[in-house]
Design a protein around this motif. Structure first.
Motif, PDB file in Angstrom:
ATOM      1  N   TYR A  54       0.757  -1.073  -0.102  1.00 17.08           N
ATOM      2  CA  TYR A  54      -0.028  -0.061   0.060  1.00 17.08           C
ATOM      3  C   TYR A  54       0.914   1.332  -0.269  1.00 17.08           C
ATOM      4  O   TYR A  54       0.408   2.262  -0.581  1.00 17.08           O
ATOM      5  CB  TYR A  54      -1.020  -0.175   1.109  1.00 17.08           C
ATOM      6  N   LEU A  55       1.949   1.064   0.630  1.00 16.79           N
ATOM      7  CA  LEU A  55       2.852   2.454   0.798  1.00 16.79           C
ATOM      8  C   LEU A  55       3.537   2.701  -0.711  1.00 16.79           C
ATOM      9  O   LEU A  55       3.440   3.679  -1.164  1.00 16.79           O
ATOM     10  CB  LEU A  55       3.796   2.209   1.750  1.00 16.79           C
ATOM     11  N   LEU A  56       4.115   1.536  -1.197  1.00 18.76           N
ATOM     12  CA  LEU A  56       4.407   1.759  -2.687  1.00 18.76           C
ATOM     13  C   LEU A  56       3.269   2.465  -3.435  1.00 18.76           C
ATOM     14  O   LEU A  56       3.680   3.190  -4.409  1.00 18.76           O
ATOM     15  CB  LEU A  56       5.013   0.301  -3.170  1.00 18.76           C
ATOM     16  N   GLY A  57       2.345   1.883  -3.527  1.00 16.57           N
ATOM     17  CA  GLY A  57       1.015   2.342  -4.285  1.00 16.57           C
ATOM     18  C   GLY A  57       0.874   3.801  -4.054  1.00 16.57           C
ATOM     19  O   GLY A  57       0.576   4.555  -4.971  1.00 16.57           O
TER      20      GLY A  57
ATOM     21  N   LEU B  68      -6.910  11.943  -5.591  1.00 15.29           N
ATOM     22  CA  LEU B  68      -5.666  11.439  -5.835  1.00 15.29           C
ATOM     23  C   LEU B  68      -4.990  11.572  -4.557  1.00 15.29           C
ATOM     24  O   LEU B  68      -4.194  10.748  -3.905  1.00 15.29           O
ATOM     25  CB  LEU B  68      -4.752  12.010  -6.919  1.00 15.29           C
ATOM     26  N   ALA B  69      -5.107  12.574  -3.901  1.00 12.70           N
ATOM     27  CA  ALA B  69      -4.666  13.022  -2.392  1.00 12.70           C
ATOM     28  C   ALA B  69      -5.070  11.875  -1.356  1.00 12.70           C
ATOM     29  O   ALA B  69      -4.594  11.517  -0.735  1.00 12.70           O
ATOM     30  CB  ALA B  69      -4.747  14.284  -1.974  1.00 12.70           C
ATOM     31  N   LEU B  70      -6.406  11.523  -1.505  1.00 14.71           N
ATOM     32  CA  LEU B  70      -7.054  10.609  -0.677  1.00 14.71           C
ATOM     33  C   LEU B  70      -6.661   9.244  -0.837  1.00 14.71           C
ATOM     34  O   LEU B  70      -6.364   8.587   0.170  1.00 14.71           O
ATOM     35  CB  LEU B  70      -8.579  10.555  -0.816  1.00 14.71           C
ATOM     36  N   ILE B  71      -6.362   8.997  -1.971  1.00 14.56           N
ATOM     37  CA  ILE B  71      -5.976   7.649  -2.383  1.00 14.56           C
ATOM     38  C   ILE B  71      -4.601   7.479  -1.735  1.00 14.56           C
ATOM     39  O   ILE B  71      -4.156   6.314  -1.101  1.00 14.56           O
ATOM     40  CB  ILE B  71      -5.992   7.287  -3.725  1.00 14.56           C
ATOM     41  N   GLY B  72      -3.666   8.449  -2.016  1.00 12.03           N
ATOM     42  CA  GLY B  72      -2.287   8.407  -1.404  1.00 12.03           C
ATOM     43  C   GLY B  72      -2.435   8.430  -0.031  1.00 12.03           C
ATOM     44  O   GLY B  72      -1.523   7.532   0.571  1.00 12.03           O
ATOM     45  N   LEU B  73      -2.988   9.112   0.747  1.00  3.23           N
ATOM     46  CA  LEU B  73      -2.835   9.169   2.028  1.00  3.23           C
ATOM     47  C   LEU B  73      -3.581   7.895   2.847  1.00  3.23           C
ATOM     48  O   LEU B  73      -2.957   7.385   3.540  1.00  3.23           O
ATOM     49  CB  LEU B  73      -3.669  10.610   2.466  1.00  3.23           C
ATOM     50  N   VAL B  74      -4.553   7.234   2.434  1.00  2.00           N
ATOM     51  CA  VAL B  74      -5.175   6.356   2.960  1.00  2.00           C
ATOM     52  C   VAL B  74      -4.401   5.099   2.606  1.00  2.00           C
ATOM     53  O   VAL B  74      -4.246   4.185   3.285  1.00  2.00           O
ATOM     54  CB  VAL B  74      -6.756   6.250   2.234  1.00  2.00           C
ATOM     55  N   GLY B  75      -3.850   5.148   1.197  1.00  2.00           N
ATOM     56  CA  GLY B  75      -2.953   4.085   0.813  1.00  2.00           C
ATOM     57  C   GLY B  75      -1.799   3.779   1.803  1.00  2.00           C
ATOM     58  O   GLY B  75      -1.463   3.041   2.554  1.00  2.00           O
ATOM     59  N   ALA B  76      -1.188   4.976   2.341  1.00  2.00           N
ATOM     60  CA  ALA B  76       0.074   5.289   3.303  1.00  2.00           C
ATOM     61  C   ALA B  76      -0.565   4.686   4.491  1.00  2.00           C
ATOM     62  O   ALA B  76       0.227   3.685   5.164  1.00  2.00           O
ATOM     63  CB  ALA B  76       0.584   6.255   3.208  1.00  2.00           C
ATOM     64  N   LEU B  77      -1.683   4.932   4.939  1.00  2.00           N
ATOM     65  CA  LEU B  77      -2.248   4.740   6.329  1.00  2.00           C
ATOM     66  C   LEU B  77      -2.551   3.043   6.302  1.00  2.00           C
ATOM     67  O   LEU B  77      -2.307   2.254   7.126  1.00  2.00           O
ATOM     68  CB  LEU B  77      -3.643   5.331   6.433  1.00  2.00           C
ATOM     69  N   ALA B  78      -3.109   2.672   5.020  1.00  2.00           N
ATOM     70  CA  ALA B  78      -3.267   1.071   5.314  1.00  2.00           C
ATOM     71  C   ALA B  78      -2.332   0.302   5.229  1.00  2.00           C
ATOM     72  O   ALA B  78      -2.298  -0.831   5.722  1.00  2.00           O
ATOM     73  CB  ALA B  78      -4.271   0.943   3.852  1.00  2.00           C
ATOM     74  N   ALA B  79      -1.048   0.784   4.902  1.00  2.00           N
ATOM     75  CA  ALA B  79       0.425   0.068   5.020  1.00  2.00           C
ATOM     76  C   ALA B  79       0.531  -0.367   6.601  1.00  2.00           C
ATOM     77  O   ALA B  79       1.069  -1.242   6.999  1.00  2.00           O
ATOM     78  CB  ALA B  79       1.546   0.721   4.585  1.00  2.00           C
TER      79      ALA B  79
END
Length: 202
Positions: free
Chosen positions: A56-59, A152-163
């Protein structure tokens, strides 16, 4: 909430990157294609992140890079004086495919296909109403609750959080709830744009 209103600020920050791109001989279309490739890679990372959460962090990193290049291609086209309807069409087509692959990747990672479908349709209708307004003689519409920059900002932030946050609330992970958000707010944003366009046409 829309970050699209900050485009003038972002365009100024892009100047050094536009300079480098110009020196390297890159074209706006090439930048758009690279941005699409990053979106596909992000979608793939999200799809396999259910079994390897650090993906998720990579994504998330790939999503932010996609967003940056999405701004860069337009700025580069204006610098080079090569902005054209054909380039605009290519950019919008690739953006829509990028939206689809990222959201499908998120849905695959959490195996929430119905919510993923609702999110994809909400996002596509938001974008469709934005450009359809222009097709009927109005200015292109960027307003509403959530624009592409916000997504895009939300996907990036939540993706980082999901890691790092793997728990579930009411059966959904943070990624699942993000898809719910896109499904609901995406359709609301599309209806907002429809309403404003209809009013302007009367």
């Amino acid at each position: 909430m829309t970050l699209d209103q900050l485009r003038p600020v972002a365009n100024r920050a892009l100047d050094p990157f536009v300079n480098v791109s110009e020196r390297l001989g890159l074209t706006p279309n090439a930048v758009s294609v690279v941005a699409m490739g990053l979106a596909v890679a992000a979608g793939a990372a999200f799809a396999f992140a259910g079994d390897a959460p650090l993906l998720y962090l990579l994504g998330a990193v790939l999503v932010f890079l996609n967003g940056w290049l999405d701004l860069l291609d337009g700025a580069l086209a204006r610098r080079l004086g090569t902005a054209s309807p054909a380039g605009d069409l290519l950019d919008h087509v690739l953006d829509r495919y990028a939206d689809i692959v990222m959201l499908v990747g998120l849905a695959a990672g959490v195996r929430q296909w119905a919510i993923g479908l609702a999110a994809v349709t909400g996002v596509l209708m938001t974008s469709y109403l934005g450009t359809q307004a222009q097709a009927v003689g109005l200015d292109r519409v960027y307003g509403g609750l959530v624009g592409r920059a916000d997504r895009l900002a939300l996907i990036g932030l939540v993706g980082a959080l999901a890691a790092f946050v793997t728990g579930a609330l009411s059966g959904l992970t943070v990624v699942g709830w993000l898809l719910v958000f896109f499904a609901v707010v995406g359709h609301i944003t599309a209806l907002q744009r429809f309403y404003r366009s209809m009013r302007a046409l009367r």
